[in-house]
Scaffold this motif. Structure first.
Motif, PDB file in Angstrom:
ATOM      1  N   MET A 137       0.702  -1.157  -0.163  1.00 17.36           N
ATOM      2  CA  MET A 137       0.133   0.025  -0.027  1.00 17.36           C
ATOM      3  C   MET A 137       0.941   1.234  -0.223  1.00 17.36           C
ATOM      4  SD  MET A 137      -2.924   1.184   2.611  1.00 17.36           S
ATOM      5  CE  MET A 137      -2.063   1.905   3.840  1.00 17.36           C
ATOM      6  N   CYS A 138       0.528   2.433  -0.783  1.00 15.60           N
ATOM      7  CA  CYS A 138       1.271   3.566  -0.813  1.00 15.60           C
ATOM      8  C   CYS A 138       0.375   4.510  -0.116  1.00 15.60           C
ATOM      9  CB  CYS A 138       1.553   3.820  -2.221  1.00 15.60           C
ATOM     10  SG  CYS A 138       2.497   2.824  -3.440  1.00 15.60           S
ATOM     11  N   LEU A 139       0.981   5.342   0.585  1.00 12.70           N
ATOM     12  CA  LEU A 139       0.498   6.568   1.214  1.00 12.70           C
ATOM     13  C   LEU A 139       1.240   7.815   0.930  1.00 12.70           C
ATOM     14  CD1 LEU A 139      -1.762   7.226   3.201  1.00 12.70           C
ATOM     15  CD2 LEU A 139      -0.138   7.073   5.124  1.00 12.70           C
ATOM     16  N   ALA A 140       0.398   8.751   0.640  1.00 14.62           N
ATOM     17  CA  ALA A 140       1.188  10.149   0.317  1.00 14.62           C
ATOM     18  C   ALA A 140       0.521  11.045   1.520  1.00 14.62           C
ATOM     19  CB  ALA A 140       0.625  10.704  -1.111  1.00 14.62           C
ATOM     20  N   VAL A 141       1.423  11.663   2.162  1.00 13.45           N
ATOM     21  CA  VAL A 141       1.093  12.604   3.526  1.00 13.45           C
ATOM     22  C   VAL A 141       1.430  14.027   3.174  1.00 13.45           C
ATOM     23  CG1 VAL A 141       1.008  10.568   5.090  1.00 13.45           C
ATOM     24  CG2 VAL A 141       3.288  11.938   4.616  1.00 13.45           C
ATOM     25  N   PRO A 142       0.687  14.918   3.983  1.00 13.28           N
ATOM     26  CA  PRO A 142       0.956  16.277   4.058  1.00 13.28           C
ATOM     27  C   PRO A 142       2.134  16.373   4.893  1.00 13.28           C
ATOM     28  CG  PRO A 142      -1.259  15.914   4.867  1.00 13.28           C
ATOM     29  CD  PRO A 142      -0.603  14.456   4.550  1.00 13.28           C
ATOM     30  N   ALA A 143       3.034  17.279   4.434  1.00 12.17           N
ATOM     31  CA  ALA A 143       4.288  17.476   5.036  1.00 12.17           C
ATOM     32  C   ALA A 143       4.468  19.288   5.094  1.00 12.17           C
ATOM     33  CB  ALA A 143       5.443  16.877   4.746  1.00 12.17           C
ATOM     34  N   LEU A 144       5.000  19.699   6.226  1.00 13.56           N
ATOM     35  CA  LEU A 144       5.208  21.271   6.256  1.00 13.56           C
ATOM     36  C   LEU A 144       6.414  21.587   5.750  1.00 13.56           C
ATOM     37  CD1 LEU A 144       4.222  23.849   7.352  1.00 13.56           C
ATOM     38  CD2 LEU A 144       5.560  23.408   9.595  1.00 13.56           C
ATOM     39  N   VAL A 145       6.853  22.276   4.867  1.00 16.83           N
ATOM     40  CA  VAL A 145       8.017  22.876   4.309  1.00 16.83           C
ATOM     41  C   VAL A 145       8.664  23.640   5.431  1.00 16.83           C
ATOM     42  CG1 VAL A 145       9.228  24.095   2.446  1.00 16.83           C
ATOM     43  CG2 VAL A 145       7.366  22.437   1.840  1.00 16.83           C
ATOM     44  N   GLU A 192      -6.056  10.107  14.294  1.00 13.80           N
ATOM     45  CA  GLU A 192      -7.320   9.407  14.885  1.00 13.80           C
ATOM     46  C   GLU A 192      -6.983   7.659  14.460  1.00 13.80           C
ATOM     47  OE1 GLU A 192     -11.208  10.827  14.137  1.00 13.80           O
ATOM     48  OE2 GLU A 192     -10.506  12.571  14.430  1.00 13.80           O
ATOM     49  N   VAL A 193      -6.680   7.744  13.232  1.00 14.29           N
ATOM     50  CA  VAL A 193      -6.420   6.077  12.864  1.00 14.29           C
ATOM     51  C   VAL A 193      -5.467   5.483  13.645  1.00 14.29           C
ATOM     52  CG1 VAL A 193      -5.641   4.565  10.856  1.00 14.29           C
ATOM     53  CG2 VAL A 193      -7.495   6.398  10.655  1.00 14.29           C
ATOM     54  N   ALA A 194      -4.198   6.071  13.830  1.00 14.75           N
ATOM     55  CA  ALA A 194      -3.179   5.688  14.637  1.00 14.75           C
ATOM     56  C   ALA A 194      -3.620   5.124  16.151  1.00 14.75           C
ATOM     57  CB  ALA A 194      -2.000   6.833  14.519  1.00 14.75           C
ATOM     58  N   GLU A 195      -4.273   6.185  16.575  1.00 14.16           N
ATOM     59  CA  GLU A 195      -4.957   5.943  17.870  1.00 14.16           C
ATOM     60  C   GLU A 195      -5.628   4.840  17.869  1.00 14.16           C
ATOM     61  OE1 GLU A 195      -6.763   9.496  19.875  1.00 14.16           O
ATOM     62  OE2 GLU A 195      -5.016  10.500  19.128  1.00 14.16           O
ATOM     63  N   GLU A 235      -5.464  24.396   6.334  1.00 19.27           N
ATOM     64  CA  GLU A 235      -6.608  24.071   6.615  1.00 19.27           C
ATOM     65  C   GLU A 235      -6.816  22.522   6.325  1.00 19.27           C
ATOM     66  OE1 GLU A 235     -11.276  24.619   6.463  1.00 19.27           O
ATOM     67  OE2 GLU A 235     -10.073  26.459   6.696  1.00 19.27           O
ATOM     68  N   GLU A 236      -6.917  22.101   5.036  1.00 18.96           N
ATOM     69  CA  GLU A 236      -6.914  20.763   4.455  1.00 18.96           C
ATOM     70  C   GLU A 236      -5.668  19.956   5.187  1.00 18.96           C
ATOM     71  OE1 GLU A 236      -8.437  17.814   2.051  1.00 18.96           O
ATOM     72  OE2 GLU A 236      -9.272  19.771   2.321  1.00 18.96           O
ATOM     73  N   ALA A 237      -4.536  20.338   5.018  1.00 20.29           N
ATOM     74  CA  ALA A 237      -3.341  19.923   5.745  1.00 20.29           C
ATOM     75  C   ALA A 237      -3.644  19.140   7.229  1.00 20.29           C
ATOM     76  CB  ALA A 237      -2.011  20.530   5.613  1.00 20.29           C
ATOM     77  N   GLU A 238      -3.965  20.228   8.047  1.00 19.91           N
ATOM     78  CA  GLU A 238      -4.346  20.008   9.504  1.00 19.91           C
ATOM     79  C   GLU A 238      -5.592  18.955   9.570  1.00 19.91           C
ATOM     80  OE1 GLU A 238      -4.739  23.862  11.042  1.00 19.91           O
ATOM     81  OE2 GLU A 238      -2.707  24.259  10.550  1.00 19.91           O
ATOM     82  N   ARG A 239      -6.582  19.109   8.721  1.00 16.69           N
ATOM     83  CA  ARG A 239      -7.645  17.854   8.641  1.00 16.69           C
ATOM     84  C   ARG A 239      -7.122  16.690   8.628  1.00 16.69           C
ATOM     85  NH1 ARG A 239     -11.286  21.822   5.906  1.00 16.69           N
ATOM     86  NH2 ARG A 239     -10.852  20.368   4.071  1.00 16.69           N
ATOM     87  N   THR A 240      -6.167  16.542   7.438  1.00 18.23           N
ATOM     88  CA  THR A 240      -5.766  14.999   7.151  1.00 18.23           C
ATOM     89  C   THR A 240      -4.756  14.591   8.196  1.00 18.23           C
ATOM     90  OG1 THR A 240      -5.829  15.921   4.800  1.00 18.23           O
ATOM     91  CG2 THR A 240      -4.263  14.101   5.233  1.00 18.23           C
ATOM     92  N   LEU A 241      -3.946  15.583   8.870  1.00 13.17           N
ATOM     93  CA  LEU A 241      -3.210  15.027   9.669  1.00 13.17           C
ATOM     94  C   LEU A 241      -4.027  14.705  10.977  1.00 13.17           C
ATOM     95  CD1 LEU A 241      -0.265  17.657   9.275  1.00 13.17           C
ATOM     96  CD2 LEU A 241      -0.303  15.066   8.826  1.00 13.17           C
TER      97      LEU A 241
END
Length: 76
Positions: free
Chosen positions: A1-9, A68-71, A57-63
């Motif tokens: 499975m591949c996952l793309a995640v938001p990251a802060l520059v 939640e999934v990790a918890e 805003e979108e990045a923070e919602r996704t993170l």
């Protein structure tokens, strides 16, 4: 499975590269596929490449959803 995640520059580097932070972990990624990225922007990162910019805003919602999934997995 591949996952793309938001990251802060957090820093722009030579050769279309950037330092990014995700959950306190820093890494470098290529910015070759994305234009006009600045420090403080969020980018979607997959296998070392920023694929697109994302508003904060979108990045923070996704993170938050990923947290939640990790918890939930930790509780199972």
């Amino acid at each position: 499975m591949c996952l793309a995640v938001p990251a802060l520059v957090t820093a722009l580097l030579p050769d279309d590269r950037a330092t990014v932070s995700l959950g306190g972990v820093t890494s470098t990624c290529s910015l070759e596929l994305v234009e006009d990225v600045a420090v403080g922007d969020y980018v979607i990162v997959h296998v070392g490449y920023a694929l697109s910019r994302l508003d904060a805003e979108e990045a923070e919602r996704t993170l938050a959803l990923l947290a939640e999934v990790a918890e939930a997995e930790a509780a199972a």
